[in-house]
Design a protein around this motif. Structure first.
Motif, PDB file in Angstrom:
ATOM      1  N   PRO A 245       0.852  -1.195   0.000  1.00  0.00           N
ATOM      2  CA  PRO A 245       0.000   0.000   0.000  1.00  0.00           C
ATOM      3  C   PRO A 245       0.888   1.244   0.000  1.00  0.00           C
ATOM      4  O   PRO A 245       1.776   1.374   0.847  1.00  0.00           O
ATOM      5  N   ALA A 246       0.679   2.137  -0.946  1.00  0.00           N
ATOM      6  CA  ALA A 246       1.573   3.300  -1.051  1.00  0.00           C
ATOM      7  C   ALA A 246       0.817   4.492  -1.589  1.00  0.00           C
ATOM      8  O   ALA A 246      -0.005   4.372  -2.499  1.00  0.00           O
ATOM      9  N   PHE A 247       1.109   5.652  -1.027  1.00  0.00           N
ATOM     10  CA  PHE A 247       0.509   6.880  -1.510  1.00  0.00           C
ATOM     11  C   PHE A 247       0.981   7.154  -2.940  1.00  0.00           C
ATOM     12  O   PHE A 247       2.134   6.905  -3.295  1.00  0.00           O
ATOM     13  N   ALA A 248       0.078   7.682  -3.744  1.00  0.00           N
ATOM     14  CA  ALA A 248       0.378   7.940  -5.153  1.00  0.00           C
ATOM     15  C   ALA A 248       1.422   9.033  -5.324  1.00  0.00           C
ATOM     16  O   ALA A 248       2.121   9.083  -6.330  1.00  0.00           O
ATOM     17  N   VAL A 249       1.510   9.925  -4.337  1.00  0.00           N
ATOM     18  CA  VAL A 249       2.500  10.999  -4.391  1.00  0.00           C
ATOM     19  C   VAL A 249       3.576  10.734  -3.354  1.00  0.00           C
ATOM     20  O   VAL A 249       3.302  10.681  -2.153  1.00  0.00           O
ATOM     21  N   GLY A 250       4.793  10.545  -3.804  1.00  0.00           N
ATOM     22  CA  GLY A 250       5.920  10.386  -2.882  1.00  0.00           C
ATOM     23  C   GLY A 250       6.381   8.962  -2.759  1.00  0.00           C
ATOM     24  O   GLY A 250       7.422   8.572  -3.304  1.00  0.00           O
ATOM     25  N   ARG A 251       5.598   8.146  -2.057  1.00  0.00           N
ATOM     26  CA  ARG A 251       6.080   6.806  -1.741  1.00  0.00           C
ATOM     27  C   ARG A 251       6.182   5.910  -2.972  1.00  0.00           C
ATOM     28  O   ARG A 251       7.136   5.161  -3.133  1.00  0.00           O
ATOM     29  N   SER A 252       5.205   5.985  -3.861  1.00  0.00           N
ATOM     30  CA  SER A 252       5.260   5.156  -5.070  1.00  0.00           C
ATOM     31  C   SER A 252       6.496   5.495  -5.901  1.00  0.00           C
ATOM     32  O   SER A 252       7.194   4.598  -6.386  1.00  0.00           O
ATOM     33  N   GLN A 253       6.781   6.782  -6.047  1.00  0.00           N
ATOM     34  CA  GLN A 253       7.943   7.197  -6.835  1.00  0.00           C
ATOM     35  C   GLN A 253       9.250   6.792  -6.143  1.00  0.00           C
ATOM     36  O   GLN A 253      10.208   6.374  -6.794  1.00  0.00           O
ATOM     37  N   GLU A 254       9.277   6.896  -4.816  1.00  0.00           N
ATOM     38  CA  GLU A 254      10.481   6.514  -4.083  1.00  0.00           C
ATOM     39  C   GLU A 254      10.758   5.024  -4.220  1.00  0.00           C
ATOM     40  O   GLU A 254      11.907   4.608  -4.386  1.00  0.00           O
ATOM     41  N   LEU A 255       9.727   4.201  -4.159  1.00  0.00           N
ATOM     42  CA  LEU A 255       9.916   2.755  -4.320  1.00  0.00           C
ATOM     43  C   LEU A 255      10.510   2.433  -5.691  1.00  0.00           C
ATOM     44  O   LEU A 255      11.442   1.626  -5.804  1.00  0.00           O
ATOM     45  N   LEU A 256       9.982   3.059  -6.732  1.00  0.00           N
ATOM     46  CA  LEU A 256      10.512   2.819  -8.074  1.00  0.00           C
ATOM     47  C   LEU A 256      11.964   3.292  -8.177  1.00  0.00           C
ATOM     48  O   LEU A 256      12.785   2.687  -8.885  1.00  0.00           O
ATOM     49  N   TYR A 257      12.292   4.343  -7.453  1.00  0.00           N
ATOM     50  CA  TYR A 257      13.684   4.821  -7.397  1.00  0.00           C
ATOM     51  C   TYR A 257      14.589   3.743  -6.804  1.00  0.00           C
ATOM     52  O   TYR A 257      15.647   3.426  -7.363  1.00  0.00           O
ATOM     53  N   TRP A 258      14.173   3.154  -5.685  1.00  0.00           N
ATOM     54  CA  TRP A 258      14.994   2.129  -5.050  1.00  0.00           C
ATOM     55  C   TRP A 258      15.077   0.865  -5.905  1.00  0.00           C
ATOM     56  O   TRP A 258      16.108   0.191  -5.939  1.00  0.00           O
ATOM     57  N   PHE A 259      13.992   0.528  -6.602  1.00  0.00           N
ATOM     58  CA  PHE A 259      14.039  -0.616  -7.515  1.00  0.00           C
ATOM     59  C   PHE A 259      15.085  -0.391  -8.600  1.00  0.00           C
ATOM     60  O   PHE A 259      15.802  -1.321  -8.985  1.00  0.00           O
ATOM     61  N   PRO A 278      -3.667   4.638 -11.535  1.00  0.00           N
ATOM     62  CA  PRO A 278      -3.643   5.652 -12.593  1.00  0.00           C
ATOM     63  C   PRO A 278      -3.200   7.015 -12.069  1.00  0.00           C
ATOM     64  O   PRO A 278      -2.536   7.769 -12.770  1.00  0.00           O
ATOM     65  N   MET A 279      -3.558   7.299 -10.811  1.00  0.00           N
ATOM     66  CA  MET A 279      -3.163   8.568 -10.218  1.00  0.00           C
ATOM     67  C   MET A 279      -1.649   8.660 -10.095  1.00  0.00           C
ATOM     68  O   MET A 279      -1.042   9.686 -10.413  1.00  0.00           O
ATOM     69  N   ALA A 280      -1.011   7.575  -9.651  1.00  0.00           N
ATOM     70  CA  ALA A 280       0.443   7.583  -9.513  1.00  0.00           C
ATOM     71  C   ALA A 280       1.115   7.782 -10.866  1.00  0.00           C
ATOM     72  O   ALA A 280       2.158   8.441 -10.958  1.00  0.00           O
ATOM     73  N   ALA A 281       0.517   7.227 -11.917  1.00  0.00           N
ATOM     74  CA  ALA A 281       1.072   7.409 -13.256  1.00  0.00           C
ATOM     75  C   ALA A 281       1.018   8.885 -13.659  1.00  0.00           C
ATOM     76  O   ALA A 281       1.972   9.430 -14.242  1.00  0.00           O
ATOM     77  N   LYS A 282      -0.086   9.549 -13.354  1.00  0.00           N
ATOM     78  CA  LYS A 282      -0.196  10.980 -13.648  1.00  0.00           C
ATOM     79  C   LYS A 282       0.800  11.780 -12.814  1.00  0.00           C
ATOM     80  O   LYS A 282       1.377  12.769 -13.288  1.00  0.00           O
ATOM     81  N   VAL A 283       0.997  11.351 -11.576  1.00  0.00           N
ATOM     82  CA  VAL A 283       1.944  12.028 -10.691  1.00  0.00           C
ATOM     83  C   VAL A 283       3.364  11.916 -11.247  1.00  0.00           C
ATOM     84  O   VAL A 283       4.152  12.869 -11.165  1.00  0.00           O
ATOM     85  N   MET A 284       3.702  10.756 -11.821  1.00  0.00           N
ATOM     86  CA  MET A 284       5.032  10.585 -12.400  1.00  0.00           C
ATOM     87  C   MET A 284       5.285  11.619 -13.488  1.00  0.00           C
ATOM     88  O   MET A 284       6.400  12.123 -13.630  1.00  0.00           O
ATOM     89  N   ALA A 285       4.258  11.954 -14.248  1.00  0.00           N
ATOM     90  CA  ALA A 285       4.411  12.974 -15.282  1.00  0.00           C
ATOM     91  C   ALA A 285       4.709  14.339 -14.664  1.00  0.00           C
ATOM     92  O   ALA A 285       5.490  15.123 -15.218  1.00  0.00           O
ATOM     93  N   VAL A 286       4.122  14.625 -13.503  1.00  0.00           N
ATOM     94  CA  VAL A 286       4.411  15.880 -12.803  1.00  0.00           C
ATOM     95  C   VAL A 286       5.861  15.899 -12.329  1.00  0.00           C
ATOM     96  O   VAL A 286       6.558  16.913 -12.452  1.00  0.00           O
ATOM     97  N   TYR A 287       6.334  14.771 -11.789  1.00  0.00           N
ATOM     98  CA  TYR A 287       7.736  14.680 -11.385  1.00  0.00           C
ATOM     99  C   TYR A 287       8.651  14.990 -12.564  1.00  0.00           C
ATOM    100  O   TYR A 287       9.626  15.743 -12.438  1.00  0.00           O
ATOM    101  N   ASP A 288       8.335  14.416 -13.726  1.00  0.00           N
ATOM    102  CA  ASP A 288       9.181  14.639 -14.900  1.00  0.00           C
ATOM    103  C   ASP A 288       9.179  16.103 -15.326  1.00  0.00           C
ATOM    104  O   ASP A 288      10.157  16.579 -15.904  1.00  0.00           O
ATOM    105  N   ARG A 289       8.089  16.830 -15.028  1.00  0.00           N
ATOM    106  CA  ARG A 289       8.020  18.243 -15.390  1.00  0.00           C
ATOM    107  C   ARG A 289       8.752  19.141 -14.401  1.00  0.00           C
ATOM    108  O   ARG A 289       8.932  20.329 -14.666  1.00  0.00           O
ATOM    109  N   HIS A 290       9.113  18.579 -13.252  1.00  0.00           N
ATOM    110  CA  HIS A 290       9.716  19.416 -12.204  1.00  0.00           C
ATOM    111  C   HIS A 290      11.065  18.860 -11.741  1.00  0.00           C
ATOM    112  O   HIS A 290      11.353  18.815 -10.548  1.00  0.00           O
ATOM    113  N   GLU A 291      11.884  18.478 -12.701  1.00  0.00           N
ATOM    114  CA  GLU A 291      13.213  17.973 -12.347  1.00  0.00           C
ATOM    115  C   GLU A 291      14.079  19.044 -11.693  1.00  0.00           C
ATOM    116  O   GLU A 291      15.077  18.733 -11.042  1.00  0.00           O
ATOM    117  N   GLU A 292      13.690  20.319 -11.837  1.00  0.00           N
ATOM    118  CA  GLU A 292      14.456  21.393 -11.178  1.00  0.00           C
ATOM    119  C   GLU A 292      14.370  21.300  -9.658  1.00  0.00           C
ATOM    120  O   GLU A 292      15.189  21.907  -8.949  1.00  0.00           O
TER     121      GLU A 292
END
Length: 461
Positions: A245-259, A278-292
């Protein structure tokens, strides 16, 4: 300055909401949803404990639902002022709120199917149209720039290192003498992947400070990541699935980072990895837009051959049918799904399909609030009721505290101590005894004047 406490007070960690009066203006800090407990839906639908029409502006600390979840309801009930938040938070907010609206509409539909004749029809908390209306009032604010949000009232946002766009809110005004309030929002841990470390608090006359983990320290992050790899090795040997179980913002992206970081070491290629959100997938697009906003290590990882959001064995479940298809996989799957406290969303279906299997493993990687299914499982409950069925808990349950996006006690003390002065503190966003223990530690280490917030409490600065 005058502050009233309306949510995440009195020993609760959800429903963040505080009302500041200064320079003749009324400013709301966060407007979050209550999560956990049988009465949470009813509480979220209750009238606000302040006059909505008198609020001049809303400032949001970050995009987690317990901090933004009632914003559309606020607008629906008459708030017409501007909503200020960091730019990434503004991008995340509609994604999060549309998901909450969808869940609320589904819950209302299910409840109406079962209601007895003569009972009133159950209404969703808000709809997608309400989210769209609230979105029109958003005003993005950059980090580290003083912005006049209302005549005589300035806001400066500082990176809180909790999730993308999370902010420590600094509000200054002459009231009539110059005063500064700092609201910590949720403070992250130093060294959290992808995110920059939390900035030190600026000088203030009062700090509203979160206290989620005020009574404990997390396991060392390196040891935690190693433990995660060991769980995957054991789970693969057992032949079952892993449900996270993982929040769509933050934890899901961090897990994929560690993988990605440990793809070869953990032999991740042997798994089917499902991101059923699907929400986490949309969130990943936001991460990609804010690499700064990424830290230097994350910039290097994103430039590598294997990218966290493009793992070769990653399957993103875009549709309900995609999600249902995972049920046919009885071993060798890592399933990341929301919600993070297992209190709603697709993860409940995966728990229903895996909890009775002793070969399966369930990994909790974040805080589990009182009254949630996640808290029950972490506490060792032997049976749970899901979708009308009584399910025995035979799966192996793991709690990985070192991946928390919240600062632990030591980090909270270090964050407070890193500021240029040690002003009085009001502790919010914490259960008892966590905030009581943190209050004692602040007093002992810094001699700080500490108050524990209560609903309806007023504090003058």
């Amino acid at each position: 300055m005058r502050i009233e406490f309306h949510g995440a007070a009195g020993g609760e960690v959800t429903g963040s909401c505080h009302l500041l009066e200064t320079a003749g203006k009324r400013i709301l800090l966060d407007c979050g949803m209550v999560q956990g407990g049988r009465d949470s839906d009813a509480r979220n639908l209750e009238p606000f404990t302040f006059d909505v029409a008198t609020i001049d502006a809303l400032v949001l600390s970050h995009a987690h639902i317990d901090h933004i979840g009632r914003v559309p309801l606020l607008v629906k009930r008459g708030f017409k002022g501007p909503i200020f938040a960091q730019a990434a938070t503004c991008d995340l907010l509609p994604i999060m709120l549309l998901d909450a609206a969808s869940l609320s509409e589904q819950n209302a539909e299910h409840a109406n199917r079962d209601r007895n004749s003569g009972e009133p029809e159950v209404q969703p908390i808000y709809t997608a149209a309400d989210v769209a209306a609230a979105q029109k009032q958003l005003h993005p604010v950059p980090y580290d720039v003083a912005t006049e949000i209302l005549p005589g009232v300035r806001v400066r946002l500082h990176d809180a290192g909790h999730i993308l766009g999370s902010s420590i809110i600094e509000i200054s005004a002459s009231d009539p003498a110059p005063k500064t309030l700092v609201f910590s929002g949720d403070i992250g841990m130093k060294g959290t992947p992808i995110l920059r470390d939390p900035e030190a608090p600026p000088a203030a006359d009062l700090i509203l400070m979160e206290s989620t983990y005020g009574d404990r320290n997390h396991k060392d992050r390196a040891a935690t990541v190693a433990e995660l790899g060991q769980i995957f090795a054991k789970a693969h040997a057992d032949g079952g699935n892993v449900v996270i179980p993982a929040f769509a913002v933050g934890r899901s992206q961090e897990l994929l980072y560690w993988f990605t970081e440990n793809f070869a070491l953990w032999n991740m290629a042997q798994w089917k990895i499902f991101l059923d959100s699907p929400m986490a997938a949309k969130v990943m697009a936001v991460y990609d837009r804010h690499e700064e906003l990424f830290d230097p290590d994350a910039v290097k990882v994103w430039a590598g051959r294997i990218k966290p959001f493009q793992l070769p064995n990653l399957h993103v479940s875009a549709t309900v049918d995609d999600s249902k298809a995972i049920n046919a996989v009885h071993g060798g799957a890592i399933i990341i799904a929301g919600s993070g406290m297992a209190n709603g969303g697709r993860v409940r279906h995966h728990l229903a399909n895996n909890l009775a299997d002793p070969k399966s493993h369930v990994i909790f990687v974040g805080y589990q609030a009182d009254g949630t299914l996640g808290r029950l499982l972490v506490n060792g409950v032997k049976h749970v009721k899901l979708f009308g069925a009584d399910i025995p808990v035979r799966a192996q349950i793991h709690t990985i505290g070192g991946l928390s996006a919240h600062a632990d006690q030591q980090s909270l003390l270090e964050w407070y101590g890193s500021g240029p002065n040690h002003p009085p503190v009001v502790l919010v966003h914490g259960e008892n005894p966590a905030r009581e223990v943190l209050a004692a530690a602040l007093k002992q280490r810094f001699g700080t004047n500490v108050t524990l917030s209560q609903p309806g409490m007023v504090r003058e600065v």
